[in-house]
Design a protein around this motif. Structure first.
Motif, short mmCIF file in Angstrom:
data_model
loop_
_atom_site.label_atom_id
_atom_site.label_comp_id
_atom_site.label_asym_id
_atom_site.label_seq_id
_atom_site.Cartn_x
_atom_site.Cartn_y
_atom_site.Cartn_z
N GLY A 83 17.36 43.43 45.17
CA GLY A 83 18.74 43.74 45.49
C GLY A 83 19.20 43.22 46.84
N VAL A 84 18.40 42.33 47.45
CA VAL A 84 18.70 41.88 48.81
C VAL A 84 18.79 40.37 48.94
CG1 VAL A 84 17.88 41.93 51.21
CG2 VAL A 84 17.52 43.92 49.75
N HIS A 85 17.79 39.65 48.44
CA HIS A 85 17.68 38.20 48.68
C HIS A 85 17.88 37.40 47.40
CE1 HIS A 85 16.02 39.07 52.60
NE2 HIS A 85 15.11 39.84 52.05
N TRP A 86 18.68 36.35 47.50
CA TRP A 86 18.79 35.40 46.39
C TRP A 86 17.60 34.46 46.47
CZ3 TRP A 86 21.99 36.49 42.70
CH2 TRP A 86 23.14 37.25 42.98
N LEU A 87 16.96 34.19 45.32
CA LEU A 87 15.84 33.26 45.27
C LEU A 87 16.20 32.10 44.36
CD1 LEU A 87 12.72 35.61 45.18
CD2 LEU A 87 14.07 34.82 47.12
N LEU A 88 15.78 30.90 44.77
CA LEU A 88 16.15 29.66 44.11
C LEU A 88 14.95 29.04 43.40
CD1 LEU A 88 18.31 27.36 43.78
CD2 LEU A 88 17.37 26.39 45.90
N ASN A 89 15.10 28.82 42.09
CA ASN A 89 14.05 28.20 41.28
C ASN A 89 14.63 27.01 40.55
OD1 ASN A 89 11.70 30.47 40.92
ND2 ASN A 89 13.71 31.39 41.21
N LEU A 90 13.81 25.98 40.36
CA LEU A 90 14.20 24.81 39.60
C LEU A 90 13.43 24.81 38.28
CD1 LEU A 90 15.78 22.17 39.41
CD2 LEU A 90 13.89 21.06 40.64
N VAL A 91 14.15 24.81 37.17
CA VAL A 91 13.54 24.84 35.84
C VAL A 91 12.93 23.47 35.53
CG1 VAL A 91 13.98 25.16 33.37
CG2 VAL A 91 15.13 26.62 35.05
N THR A 92 11.71 23.50 35.01
CA THR A 92 10.97 22.27 34.69
C THR A 92 10.44 22.38 33.26
OG1 THR A 92 8.84 23.11 35.46
CG2 THR A 92 10.25 22.05 37.11
N GLY A 93 9.79 21.32 32.83
CA GLY A 93 9.09 21.35 31.55
C GLY A 93 9.97 21.18 30.35
N PRO A 94 9.35 21.20 29.17
CA PRO A 94 10.11 21.03 27.93
C PRO A 94 10.92 22.29 27.59
CG PRO A 94 7.81 21.45 27.43
CD PRO A 94 7.91 21.32 28.92
N GLU A 95 11.97 22.11 26.84
CA GLU A 95 12.79 23.23 26.40
C GLU A 95 11.95 24.20 25.58
OE1 GLU A 95 17.29 23.78 24.64
OE2 GLU A 95 16.50 21.79 25.07
N ASP A 96 12.23 25.48 25.69
CA ASP A 96 11.54 26.58 25.03
C ASP A 96 10.19 26.92 25.65
OD1 ASP A 96 13.60 27.06 23.18
OD2 ASP A 96 12.84 25.48 21.89
N TYR A 97 9.79 26.21 26.71
CA TYR A 97 8.57 26.56 27.42
C TYR A 97 8.97 26.95 28.84
CZ TYR A 97 3.87 26.64 29.22
OH TYR A 97 2.68 27.05 29.78
N PRO A 98 8.92 28.25 29.19
CA PRO A 98 9.41 28.68 30.49
C PRO A 98 8.53 28.23 31.65
CG PRO A 98 8.36 30.50 29.35
CD PRO A 98 8.38 29.35 28.39
N SER A 99 9.09 27.39 32.47
CA SER A 99 8.36 26.82 33.58
C SER A 99 9.38 26.56 34.70
CB SER A 99 7.71 25.51 33.12
OG SER A 99 6.84 24.98 34.06
N ALA A 100 9.10 27.04 35.90
CA ALA A 100 10.02 26.86 37.01
C ALA A 100 9.28 26.83 38.33
CB ALA A 100 11.07 27.97 37.02
N VAL A 101 9.92 26.25 39.33
CA VAL A 101 9.35 26.17 40.66
C VAL A 101 10.27 26.92 41.63
CG1 VAL A 101 8.65 24.65 42.55
CG2 VAL A 101 8.29 23.93 40.17
N LEU A 102 9.71 27.89 42.32
CA LEU A 102 10.43 28.63 43.36
C LEU A 102 10.41 27.80 44.63
CD1 LEU A 102 11.69 31.23 44.64
CD2 LEU A 102 9.33 31.97 45.06
N ILE A 103 11.58 27.56 45.21
CA ILE A 103 11.65 26.89 46.50
C ILE A 103 11.45 27.98 47.56
CG2 ILE A 103 12.98 25.36 48.00
CD1 ILE A 103 12.47 24.17 45.19
N ARG A 104 10.28 27.98 48.22
CA ARG A 104 9.91 29.05 49.16
C ARG A 104 10.27 28.73 50.61
NH1 ARG A 104 7.47 33.45 48.50
NH2 ARG A 104 6.94 33.44 50.71
#
Length: 180
Positions: A83-104
């Motif tokens: 409820g405090v910080h927005w976090l940014l992730n970039l979705v990767t990989g093929p569709e229907d396979y959940p894969s993402a990278v968090l920009i830390r």
């Protein structure tokens, strides 16, 4: 100026474990209110890879919040943490396979909440394409970084102890040390 040579960009169609270290050779770019472009070198990322990854939001299946992770690569997944910080992730990989990278982390800002606050990133970027047209994108680092040797380090992801010892201990956090 936005580079036109797409061969310099990471192939986002690969899974997060393959894309994450490549993002350390990129800049996170945002168009400011005055239409100027602000760029920061990406210094730290974390991979979230598949339904079995207990630290991933996709572990319990698709929800309205995480549905973008199951879609095509190249979209932003932005969510509010604690409820405090927005976090940014970039979705990767093929569709229907959940894969993402968090920009830390980016140059000058360590921690995913600090970087989104500094760059003005919030929910309005969620589900937008990682593209200059959306106002938030990545691009290869410029010539000013070409003479630096980048050493990529790995460690356990941060803040995922809820996922259990195995999943919290996997070295899917990537960060760089630079030297001239």
């Amino acid at each position: 100026m936005i580079p036109t040579d797409k061969s310099l960009y990471p192939d986002l169609g690969r899974n997060a474990l393959e894309v994450a270290p490549d993002l350390l050779n990129c800049a996170l770019c945002i168009e400011s209110k005055d239409r100027s472009v602000v760029k920061y070198a990406i210094n730290e990322v974390e991979a979230y890879h598949g339904r079995d990854d207990r630290a991933s939001h996709a572990h319990r299946g698709m929800t309205p919040r995480n549905a973008v992770m199951f879609g095509p690569q190249g979209y932003w997944y932005v969510y509010l943490c604690y409820g405090v910080h927005w976090l940014l992730n970039l979705v990767t990989g093929p569709e229907d396979y959940p894969s993402a990278v968090l920009i830390r982390g980016i140059e000058g800002f360590d921690g995913p909440g600090k970087l989104t606050k500094a760059m003005g990133i919030d929910k309005r970027f969620d589900r937008n394409c990682c593209d200059p047209k959306s106002g938030l994108w990545i691009e290869p680092l410029g010539l000013e970084h070409s003479n630096r040797q980048i050493e990529i380090q790995r460690s356990a992801r941060i803040g995922v102890s809820y996922a259990g010892e195995y999943w919290a201990g996997i070295p899917w956090r990537f960060y760089k040390k630079t030297s001239i």
